[in-house]
Design a protein around this motif. Structure first.
Motif: not given
Length: 346
Positions: A219-237
């Motif tokens: 659970k303590d890692e989930r905000p970091r993983i969410a951040g990674v996926y949102l980074n990918r979405m922002r660059i259309a990756m």
């Protein structure tokens, strides 16, 4: 013998008779009348049950049905049969049994970690009267979905994992209506605003949370993983999320009971709207029922520069993160070498 004496004797006889009858009646009403060995059991009387139906169900647990029926009749139970879940305890009298049959006991209904609506409906139908077919049909009602902004792929996002109180004889419609109220209660203006800040609708946030949920149990890692996926979405990756590929494989084979521990390169090219290696953006619906921590991770993601991550071989259950592909390649090779050494085939 004079009249007065005769009347006195007659009165004594009548009173004695009444006392004996009263004793027998009290014994019939208040004597132990159960025949099960458990400390307590729950009896389920279906909706619209007649007295004959209820009596057949009750008879399994009652020692003397004549005694039970005597009390039931005097307390007007045959004309007032209630559906629901009723508690019988060992040693109850007929009076206690009839009294209990007027007290519908709620079910503490809990659910989480379901992968799809069909599994979810099966779990719910094991806890309330409504069967899984009626639950699915009611939830997927086209008018209901249209009115609430869902489709067949996204309606699963409506269910917020928690423990809820229902009566056992709750209908499929009442269950569904309660769940949409809980969904609206969860999506406060504050949560909607947080989702919008990430460029997501509530449904999209739930879909992403389902991926985060499946990606890590930490659970303590989930905000970091969410951040990674949102980074990918922002660059259309492409999200390139292995859990979506696993979901696609299970959906293709229609076997959600299988355990898939490893995703192979050939799997990454399969044609499926749920394969986030070949499709940019979110899949069409949740791949699981995300818990609250996964939802909050998406709504409150860690701000970072990471684009890549893979499972860690040093901190099992966690991941190694990287901002560049070169860094990621090093981490990915460590994991690949380790998993090959373990002989994991699928």
């Amino acid at each position: 013998m004079n009249l007065k004496k005769i009347i006195s004797i007659a009165a004594i006889v009548v009173i004695s008779g009444l006392l004996i009858y009263g004793f027998i009646l009290v014994r019939q009403i208040f004597a132990v009348n159960t025949k099960f060995s458990e400390k307590e059991i729950y009896v389920h009387i279906p909706t619209d049950a007649t007295y004959a139906t209820a009596k057949a169900i009750i008879a399994t647990y009652v020692e003397d049905m004549d005694r039970f029926e005597l009390v039931a009749s005097k307390r007007n139970y045959p004309e007032n049969v209630k559906s629901g879940r009723f508690l019988f305890t060992k040693g109850m009298s007929s009076y206690d049994l009839v009294k209990s049959l007027r007290q519908n006991v709620p079910v503490k209904l809990a659910f989480n970690n379901q992968e799809r609506l069909e599994n979810f409906a099966g779990r719910i139908s094991s806890q309330i009267e409504a069967d899984s077919i009626s639950l699915i049909k009611t939830i997927k009602d086209s008018v209901f979905m249209a009115e609430n902004g869902f489709n067949e792929e996204t309606v699963f996002a409506m269910f917020i994992p928690n423990t809820y109180e229902f009566y056992w004889d709750t209908s499929a419609v009442k269950f569904r209506d309660k769940m949409i109220k809980e969904y609206r209660k969860f999506w406060t203006d504050e949560r909607v605003a947080k989702a919008k800040l990430q460029g997501l609708t509530p449904v999209e946030a739930t879909i992403l949370a389902s991926i985060v949920h499946k990606e890590s149990v930490k659970k303590d890692e989930r905000p970091r993983i969410a951040g990674v996926y949102l980074n990918r979405m922002r660059i259309a990756m492409p999200l390139q999320a292995d859990p979506t590929v696993i979901y696609a494989l299970k959906k293709k084979s229609n076997n959600f009971d299988q355990v898939i521990k490893r995703v192979f390169y050939n799997d990454l090219t399969m044609s499926s709207p749920y394969n986030t290696y070949v499709n940019i953006g979110l899949p069409p619906g949740p791949i699981a029922m995300p818990d609250i921590t996964a939802m909050e991770a998406v709504l409150n993601p860690e701000k970072n520069d990471f684009i890549y991550f893979c499972a860690s071989v040093e901190r099992f259950g966690y991941h190694e993160f990287a901002a560049t592909y070169a860094e990621h390649t090093v981490n990915a090779k460590k994991y690949s070498d380790w998993i090959n050494s373990q002989g994991v085939k699928r």
